[in-house]
Design a protein around this motif. Sequence first.
Motif, PDB file in Angstrom:
ATOM      1  N   ILE A 185       0.833  -1.203   0.000  1.00 23.32           N
ATOM      2  CA  ILE A 185       0.000   0.000   0.000  1.00 23.32           C
ATOM      3  C   ILE A 185       0.870   1.256   0.000  1.00 23.32           C
ATOM      4  CG2 ILE A 185      -1.627   1.366   1.375  1.00 23.32           C
ATOM      5  CD1 ILE A 185      -2.865  -1.047  -0.119  1.00 23.32           C
ATOM      6  N   LYS A 186       1.955   1.241   0.775  1.00 25.40           N
ATOM      7  CA  LYS A 186       2.863   2.398   0.819  1.00 25.40           C
ATOM      8  C   LYS A 186       3.497   2.646  -0.553  1.00 25.40           C
ATOM      9  CE  LYS A 186       2.420   3.434   5.185  1.00 25.40           C
ATOM     10  NZ  LYS A 186       1.730   4.690   5.568  1.00 25.40           N
ATOM     11  N   ILE A 187       3.812   1.561  -1.264  1.00 24.06           N
ATOM     12  CA  ILE A 187       4.392   1.695  -2.609  1.00 24.06           C
ATOM     13  C   ILE A 187       3.377   2.331  -3.558  1.00 24.06           C
ATOM     14  CG2 ILE A 187       5.139   0.361  -4.642  1.00 24.06           C
ATOM     15  CD1 ILE A 187       6.511  -1.555  -2.633  1.00 24.06           C
ATOM     16  N   ILE A 188       2.125   1.908  -3.451  1.00 26.48           N
ATOM     17  CA  ILE A 188       1.062   2.468  -4.294  1.00 26.48           C
ATOM     18  C   ILE A 188       0.857   3.950  -3.978  1.00 26.48           C
ATOM     19  CG2 ILE A 188      -1.409   2.364  -4.838  1.00 26.48           C
ATOM     20  CD1 ILE A 188      -1.250  -0.675  -4.233  1.00 26.48           C
ATOM     21  N   GLN A 189       0.852   4.279  -2.686  1.00 25.02           N
ATOM     22  CA  GLN A 189       0.697   5.677  -2.281  1.00 25.02           C
ATOM     23  C   GLN A 189       1.808   6.550  -2.848  1.00 25.02           C
ATOM     24  OE1 GLN A 189       0.619   5.281   2.016  1.00 25.02           O
ATOM     25  NE2 GLN A 189      -1.562   5.736   2.111  1.00 25.02           N
ATOM     26  N   THR A 190       3.028   6.051  -2.737  1.00 26.86           N
ATOM     27  CA  THR A 190       4.183   6.813  -3.224  1.00 26.86           C
ATOM     28  C   THR A 190       4.146   6.951  -4.741  1.00 26.86           C
ATOM     29  OG1 THR A 190       5.516   5.976  -1.378  1.00 26.86           O
ATOM     30  CG2 THR A 190       6.705   6.912  -3.267  1.00 26.86           C
ATOM     31  N   HIS A 191       3.755   5.878  -5.393  1.00 28.61           N
ATOM     32  CA  HIS A 191       3.747   5.870  -6.865  1.00 28.61           C
ATOM     33  C   HIS A 191       2.761   6.898  -7.424  1.00 28.61           C
ATOM     34  CE1 HIS A 191       4.317   3.967 -10.828  1.00 28.61           C
ATOM     35  NE2 HIS A 191       3.053   4.263 -11.019  1.00 28.61           N
ATOM     36  N   TYR A 192       1.552   6.905  -6.880  1.00 31.62           N
ATOM     37  CA  TYR A 192       0.504   7.795  -7.409  1.00 31.62           C
ATOM     38  C   TYR A 192       0.433   9.129  -6.674  1.00 31.62           C
ATOM     39  CZ  TYR A 192      -1.364   3.885 -10.132  1.00 31.62           C
ATOM     40  OH  TYR A 192      -1.523   2.865 -11.026  1.00 31.62           O
ATOM     41  N   GLN A 193       1.144   9.216  -5.531  1.00 34.81           N
ATOM     42  CA  GLN A 193       1.040  10.414  -4.700  1.00 34.81           C
ATOM     43  C   GLN A 193      -0.414  10.695  -4.350  1.00 34.81           C
ATOM     44  OE1 GLN A 193       3.843  12.560  -3.537  1.00 34.81           O
ATOM     45  NE2 GLN A 193       4.624  10.500  -3.920  1.00 34.81           N
ATOM     46  N   LEU A 194      -1.111   9.610  -3.969  1.00 30.52           N
ATOM     47  CA  LEU A 194      -2.516   9.702  -3.582  1.00 30.52           C
ATOM     48  C   LEU A 194      -2.736   8.898  -2.306  1.00 30.52           C
ATOM     49  CD1 LEU A 194      -4.271   9.123  -7.043  1.00 30.52           C
ATOM     50  CD2 LEU A 194      -4.267  11.257  -5.750  1.00 30.52           C
TER      51      LEU A 194
END
Length: 279
Positions: A250-259
């Motif tokens: 989830i942290k990787i997804i957050q960082t990737h999309y900045q969302l």
Amino acid sequence: MRGTYKIKKVLNNNVVIALNTINEEMIIIGKGLGFGKKQGDLIDQQNIDQLFQLVNEQQQEEYKQLLLQIDDSIMETINDAIVLISRRLDQKLNEHIHIALTDHIAFAIRRLEQGIVITNPFLTETKSMYPVEFQIAEQVINLINQQLEISLPKDEIGFVTLHIHSALENKPLSEIKDDALLLKKLINLIETGLKVQIEKNSLQYSRLVIHLRHVLDRVLHHETVELNEKFVTLLKQEYPLCYNLAWKLIKIIQTHYQLPVADAEAVYLAMHLQRLTQK
């Protein structure tokens, strides 16, 4: 396709630029549509296979340049492929597909003639993420190979799938590819974290890809899912490996999309990961 269209310029035997009743430029495609025609001639409605409008002048110029560079037989086959896509989906496609897919297929054929092979590292993920588009892309490649008597490799099915999905979702191809790259990264982390090797053609793999894709879609569309506190307590206590790995993803997804990503996504993802460890 109703209305009268007056030819402004013949691009080749199958493609013309024409004016509609309010003098808007339209690009019209049909077998033999431009043969023997000249400026000012009217177009027979029965000969029209596709009709679209490239409002952007730069896109119009790009399309004209493509037509000059591509053999008529190849162009006719690519047009047939786009007609096939439109009919199979029965939905409006972003008109840029006429430029993007035409350019891609023409370049793929050129590579084939030169003996240059490009592998598709996201073929399996693409098939799982976009099964409908993938099935249509298979038909497209089969059509092209049959009509032109060539052998475009299976890898091209994946590339064409992304073009179809891009036109369907009205998203730039770069974003579609970016999603596939992120998905592959997440799956690699899952396999490493759980010390498992998931068979790429298995139902298990397909379910995982679909679950992750839905997570990404919800994040991009700012959608949330409900959180069950009982699940949270259970997962933390009983399955700490899966819970912690889920949060890492989830942290990787957050960082990737900045969302922001809803906490519930980690919970349900952890449940899915637990199922993987039981197989």
